[in-house]
Enzyme design. Structure first.
Site, PDB file in Angstrom:
ATOM      1  N   GLU A  58      52.765 -25.702  14.428  1.00  0.00           N
ATOM      2  CA  GLU A  58      51.476 -24.915  13.589  1.00  0.00           C
ATOM      3  C   GLU A  58      52.260 -24.740  12.321  1.00  0.00           C
ATOM      4  O   GLU A  58      53.508 -24.543  12.183  1.00  0.00           O
ATOM      5  CB  GLU A  58      51.271 -23.308  14.132  1.00  0.00           C
ATOM      6  CG  GLU A  58      50.609 -22.258  13.396  1.00  0.00           C
ATOM      7  CD  GLU A  58      50.481 -21.292  13.762  1.00  0.00           C
ATOM      8  OE1 GLU A  58      50.330 -20.135  12.895  1.00  0.00           O
ATOM      9  OE2 GLU A  58      50.683 -20.965  15.028  1.00  0.00           O
ATOM     10  N   GLU A  90      48.271 -17.006   4.184  1.00  0.00           N
ATOM     11  CA  GLU A  90      47.989 -15.824   5.124  1.00  0.00           C
ATOM     12  C   GLU A  90      48.454 -14.720   4.341  1.00  0.00           C
ATOM     13  O   GLU A  90      49.329 -14.512   3.935  1.00  0.00           O
ATOM     14  CB  GLU A  90      48.737 -15.982   6.407  1.00  0.00           C
ATOM     15  CG  GLU A  90      48.211 -14.869   7.355  1.00  0.00           C
ATOM     16  CD  GLU A  90      48.770 -15.354   8.933  1.00  0.00           C
ATOM     17  OE1 GLU A  90      48.390 -14.799   9.883  1.00  0.00           O
ATOM     18  OE2 GLU A  90      49.736 -16.047   8.802  1.00  0.00           O
TER      19      GLU A  90
END
Length: 358
Positions: A141, A146
């Site tokens: 990932e 974020e």
């Protein structure tokens, strides 16, 4: 009060690296998500947030279009992905929002560029721009963008199976929160890097006109660059069909293959854009109280809908470049998602890195 915590960085064993950029390769345009067809090749999750326990419902493509939660603005031609900011949500229900992932996946030898004019921010808001292989943690990932609530700095990171570490990174003066990418180590923290640029997240990002995020998945390593609007390289502003990442300067974050064999730990990635609310990260009381007051759900999710006036992405384009046959055609990865346990375990430390620069 967060500046007072800055002195604790040394005690946490956090490191800062400043080194020169590494060599790179040229890439050719293989996919362009933009204009009136922006949403044509994305999968809408169409389910309540059972991935991170958010107080949100990720709506279908048809609902997103009819309720104007995912659409292309006719004036600017930009794609808008947003949280419902017009409905009063009844108690014990969830607010509508959007989670999309690309139908195609992109293998080692790919670069993806996201041109963003506005990113979501505000109390209870948890946006992300990231990628993942279908069978997490196998295949890895990559988190490019974020944050949660009212933090002011973007964080980037990798999450993998055992054996991947950030070693001798080629990156700018960014805060390294952790270097072990193994999902089994350090309570699933992953290897996390914080961008010190105050315009990399939240209100300051949007006030500066946004910018672009560049993510390179290469055999030599994984790199992420962030450029504010005023500093976007001409290779992007000229809409070139070919890019050479060696011209981009030092990456904002970098994980060289010397510490993490990219070809071993990373499989073709689906690109994901989502906004959830509260949940395991943004809604955790100790996290929420760092930048917001009240209760995440009762004061915000079912509170005044205008709370979410800034909870939207505005994108000029997402473009993918490849150095070979890097596109894996498919029906997407609608079911890809962070597990609730994984998110909760790393979220507290993730936020701390964001707060050091406040």
């Amino acid at each position: 009060m967060f500046k007072a915590q800055y002195a604790s960085i040394a005690s946490l064993g956090l490191l800062v690296f400043v080194v020169q950029p590494a060599a790179a390769v040229s890439y050719n345009l293989v996919k362009d998500y933009s204009g009136s067809t922006f949403f044509d090749e994305w999968v809408f999750y169409d389910h309540f947030d059972n991935l991170t326990n958010g107080d949100a419902v990720f709506v279908s493509a048809s609902t997103a279009a009819s309720s104007k939660l995912a659409f292309v603005d006719s004036g600017s031609g930009h794609a808008i992905v947003k949280v419902d900011n017009t409905s009063q949500v009844p108690s014990n229900e969830k607010r509508n929002t959007v989670r999309i992932s690309t139908k195609d996946r992109y293998a080692v030898g790919s670069v993806w560029v996201a041109d963003m004019f506005h990113v979501p921010f505000g109390c209870s808001v948890w946006p992300a721009w990231w990628s993942q292989a279908p069978d997490w943690p196998i295949g890895g990932e990559i988190d490019t963008f974020e944050g949660v609530n009212q933090v002011t700095h973007n964080q980037m990171g990798l999450h993998t199976t055992t054996g991947c570490n950030q070693v001798s990174p080629v990156q700018s003066s960014t805060l390294v929160n952790s270097t072990n990418c193994d999902h089994l180590a350090d309570s699933n923290l992953g290897c996390i890097v914080t961008n010190p640029d105050a315009a990399s997240y939240g209100q300051a990002f949007s006030a500066a006109g946004g910018g672009i995020f560049v993510t390179e998945l290469a055999s030599s390593g994984i790199s992420i660059w962030f450029f504010e609007r005023k500093n976007i390289p001409s290779i992007f502003s000229s809409n070139s069909s070919t890019i050479d990442t060696s011209t981009l300067g030092t990456p904002t974050a970098n994980w060289p293959t010397g510490g993490c064999d990219v070809n071993k730990f990373f499989e073709p990635q689906a690109l994901i854009l989502d906004i959830t609310l509260c949940g395991d990260f943004a809604g955790a009381p100790t996290v929420f109280s760092q930048t917001c007051s009240g209760n995440c759900y009762t004061d915000y999710v079912i509170g005044p809908p205008s709370t979410y006036d800034n909870a939207y992405f505005e994108l000029g384009y997402v473009r993918v470049y490849g150095s070979g046959n890097t596109v894996v055609k498919g029906n997407g990865a609608a079911q890809i998602g962070l597990s609730s346990a994984y998110t909760w375990l790393f979220c507290g430390t993730l936020l701390l890195g964001m707060l050091w620069f406040n």
